[in-house]
Design a protein around this motif. Structure first.
Motif, PDB file in Angstrom:
ATOM      1  N   SER A 114       0.776  -1.298   0.218  1.00  0.00           N
ATOM      2  CA  SER A 114       0.153   0.159  -0.016  1.00  0.00           C
ATOM      3  C   SER A 114       1.029   1.231  -0.044  1.00  0.00           C
ATOM      4  CB  SER A 114      -0.727   0.095   1.051  1.00  0.00           C
ATOM      5  OG  SER A 114      -1.714  -0.983   1.356  1.00  0.00           O
ATOM      6  N   PRO A 115       0.358   2.482  -0.492  1.00  0.00           N
ATOM      7  CA  PRO A 115       1.054   3.772  -0.425  1.00  0.00           C
ATOM      8  C   PRO A 115       1.323   3.791   1.244  1.00  0.00           C
ATOM      9  CG  PRO A 115      -0.688   3.979  -1.626  1.00  0.00           C
ATOM     10  CD  PRO A 115      -1.140   2.536  -1.032  1.00  0.00           C
ATOM     11  N   ARG A 116       2.789   4.428   1.426  1.00  0.00           N
ATOM     12  CA  ARG A 116       3.153   4.632   2.599  1.00  0.00           C
ATOM     13  C   ARG A 116       3.489   6.352   2.631  1.00  0.00           C
ATOM     14  NH1 ARG A 116       2.167  -0.001   3.081  1.00  0.00           N
ATOM     15  NH2 ARG A 116       3.300  -1.271   4.449  1.00  0.00           N
ATOM     16  N   GLU A 117       3.274   6.686   4.174  1.00  0.00           N
ATOM     17  CA  GLU A 117       3.674   8.100   4.493  1.00  0.00           C
ATOM     18  C   GLU A 117       4.751   7.837   5.591  1.00  0.00           C
ATOM     19  OE1 GLU A 117       1.093  11.580   5.866  1.00  0.00           O
ATOM     20  OE2 GLU A 117       0.736   9.866   7.215  1.00  0.00           O
ATOM     21  N   PHE A 118       5.625   9.113   5.231  1.00  0.00           N
ATOM     22  CA  PHE A 118       6.612   8.973   6.255  1.00  0.00           C
ATOM     23  C   PHE A 118       6.657  10.636   7.103  1.00  0.00           C
ATOM     24  CE2 PHE A 118       7.932   5.620   3.657  1.00  0.00           C
ATOM     25  CZ  PHE A 118       8.451   4.682   4.437  1.00  0.00           C
TER      26      PHE A 118
ATOM     27  N   SER B  36      31.741  13.299  -7.018  1.00  0.00           N
ATOM     28  CA  SER B  36      31.462  12.725  -5.750  1.00  0.00           C
ATOM     29  C   SER B  36      31.091  11.461  -5.559  1.00  0.00           C
ATOM     30  CB  SER B  36      30.472  13.787  -5.035  1.00  0.00           C
ATOM     31  OG  SER B  36      30.751  15.004  -5.185  1.00  0.00           O
ATOM     32  N   VAL B  37      31.373  10.917  -4.267  1.00  0.00           N
ATOM     33  CA  VAL B  37      31.005   9.735  -3.731  1.00  0.00           C
ATOM     34  C   VAL B  37      29.800   9.924  -2.797  1.00  0.00           C
ATOM     35  CG1 VAL B  37      31.568   7.638  -2.334  1.00  0.00           C
ATOM     36  CG2 VAL B  37      33.175   8.581  -3.839  1.00  0.00           C
ATOM     37  N   LEU B  38      28.547   9.130  -3.195  1.00  0.00           N
ATOM     38  CA  LEU B  38      27.547   9.110  -2.375  1.00  0.00           C
ATOM     39  C   LEU B  38      27.385   7.980  -1.629  1.00  0.00           C
ATOM     40  CD1 LEU B  38      24.664  10.815  -1.273  1.00  0.00           C
ATOM     41  CD2 LEU B  38      23.755   9.620  -3.434  1.00  0.00           C
ATOM     42  N   THR B  39      27.378   7.953  -0.312  1.00  0.00           N
ATOM     43  CA  THR B  39      26.999   6.804   0.463  1.00  0.00           C
ATOM     44  C   THR B  39      25.899   7.089   1.330  1.00  0.00           C
ATOM     45  OG1 THR B  39      29.458   6.543   0.804  1.00  0.00           O
ATOM     46  CG2 THR B  39      28.237   5.178   2.198  1.00  0.00           C
ATOM     47  N   GLY B  40      25.096   6.126   1.447  1.00  0.00           N
ATOM     48  CA  GLY B  40      23.919   6.312   2.446  1.00  0.00           C
ATOM     49  C   GLY B  40      23.672   4.788   3.129  1.00  0.00           C
ATOM     50  N   TYR B  41      23.016   5.289   4.298  1.00  0.00           N
ATOM     51  CA  TYR B  41      22.809   4.495   5.400  1.00  0.00           C
ATOM     52  C   TYR B  41      21.163   4.537   5.628  1.00  0.00           C
ATOM     53  CZ  TYR B  41      27.975   4.070   5.930  1.00  0.00           C
ATOM     54  OH  TYR B  41      29.049   3.844   5.757  1.00  0.00           O
ATOM     55  N   ILE B  42      20.562   3.439   5.391  1.00  0.00           N
ATOM     56  CA  ILE B  42      19.122   3.446   5.698  1.00  0.00           C
ATOM     57  C   ILE B  42      18.758   2.363   6.268  1.00  0.00           C
ATOM     58  CG2 ILE B  42      18.680   5.466   3.746  1.00  0.00           C
ATOM     59  CD1 ILE B  42      17.508   2.991   2.024  1.00  0.00           C
ATOM     60  N   GLN B  43      17.775   2.427   7.016  1.00  0.00           N
ATOM     61  CA  GLN B  43      17.079   1.103   7.701  1.00  0.00           C
ATOM     62  C   GLN B  43      15.286   1.587   7.772  1.00  0.00           C
ATOM     63  OE1 GLN B  43      18.449  -0.355  11.603  1.00  0.00           O
ATOM     64  NE2 GLN B  43      16.738  -1.974  11.436  1.00  0.00           N
ATOM     65  N   THR B  44      14.724   1.320   6.874  1.00  0.00           N
ATOM     66  CA  THR B  44      13.302   1.536   6.601  1.00  0.00           C
ATOM     67  C   THR B  44      12.495   0.396   7.211  1.00  0.00           C
ATOM     68  OG1 THR B  44      13.844   3.179   4.997  1.00  0.00           O
ATOM     69  CG2 THR B  44      11.531   2.269   5.233  1.00  0.00           C
ATOM     70  N   ASP B  45      11.293   0.840   7.997  1.00  0.00           N
ATOM     71  CA  ASP B  45      10.474  -0.235   8.468  1.00  0.00           C
ATOM     72  C   ASP B  45       9.210   0.130   7.871  1.00  0.00           C
ATOM     73  OD1 ASP B  45       8.394  -1.723   9.591  1.00  0.00           O
ATOM     74  OD2 ASP B  45       9.067  -1.164  11.709  1.00  0.00           O
ATOM     75  N   LEU B  46       8.799  -0.685   6.693  1.00  0.00           N
ATOM     76  CA  LEU B  46       7.466  -0.116   6.062  1.00  0.00           C
ATOM     77  C   LEU B  46       6.125  -0.506   6.819  1.00  0.00           C
ATOM     78  CD1 LEU B  46       8.459  -1.849   2.454  1.00  0.00           C
ATOM     79  CD2 LEU B  46       8.555   0.634   3.370  1.00  0.00           C
ATOM     80  N   ARG B  47       6.511  -1.091   7.935  1.00  0.00           N
ATOM     81  CA  ARG B  47       5.149  -1.550   8.756  1.00  0.00           C
ATOM     82  C   ARG B  47       4.041  -1.991   7.806  1.00  0.00           C
ATOM     83  NH1 ARG B  47       5.407   3.377  13.021  1.00  0.00           N
ATOM     84  NH2 ARG B  47       7.449   2.835  14.147  1.00  0.00           N
ATOM     85  N   GLY B  48       2.922  -2.742   8.731  1.00  0.00           N
ATOM     86  CA  GLY B  48       2.007  -3.326   7.796  1.00  0.00           C
ATOM     87  C   GLY B  48       2.362  -4.802   7.611  1.00  0.00           C
ATOM     88  N   ILE B  49       1.346  -5.511   7.273  1.00  0.00           N
ATOM     89  CA  ILE B  49       1.771  -6.827   6.904  1.00  0.00           C
ATOM     90  C   ILE B  49       2.088  -7.091   5.407  1.00  0.00           C
ATOM     91  CG2 ILE B  49       0.531  -9.332   6.954  1.00  0.00           C
ATOM     92  CD1 ILE B  49      -1.459  -7.951   8.836  1.00  0.00           C
TER      93      ILE B  49
END
Length: 107
Positions: free
Chosen positions: A14-18, A69-82
């Motif tokens: 489903s669509p998510r909102e953050f 440039s070097v782009l480095t990302g650190y992410i940890q997303t919890d989409l939630r829901g089932i």
């Protein structure tokens, strides 16, 4: 910052909102951006509220070529829901690929 995502995989996800707090500063001739989701009581019923754990992006110019440039990302997303884990893995992979492609076009 409040942002939304469209449904993924024929709306299996489903669509998510953050709702995130985000802070960006100059760092070693580049940028450092970090953020975390906030508990925000106002919710829209057409979205599932996702959560971003502490995350960060570093964009630092190359020493031998300041035009790149070097782009480095650190992410940890919890989409939630089932959601089936295989659907999450597929959606996250395609979302990140699209993000980097869109970023390359914008730059």
């Amino acid at each position: 910052m409040r942002y939304t995502t469209a449904g993924q995989l024929w709306n299996i996800i489903s669509p998510r909102e953050f709702v995130d707090f985000s802070y960006t500063v100059g760092y070693k001739d580049g940028l450092l951006s970090c953020g975390i989701s906030l508990d925000w009581s106002e919710k829209r019923p057409e979205f599932v509220r996702g959560y971003n754990h502490p995350c960060g992006w570093f964009c630092v110019p190359l020493k031998d070529n300041s035009d790149q440039s070097v782009l480095t990302g650190y992410i940890q997303t919890d989409l939630r829901g089932i959601i089936p884990q295989s659907a999450v893995d597929t959606a996250m992979a395609s979302t990140l690929i699209n993000f980097y492609g869109d970023l390359r076009k914008a730059l």
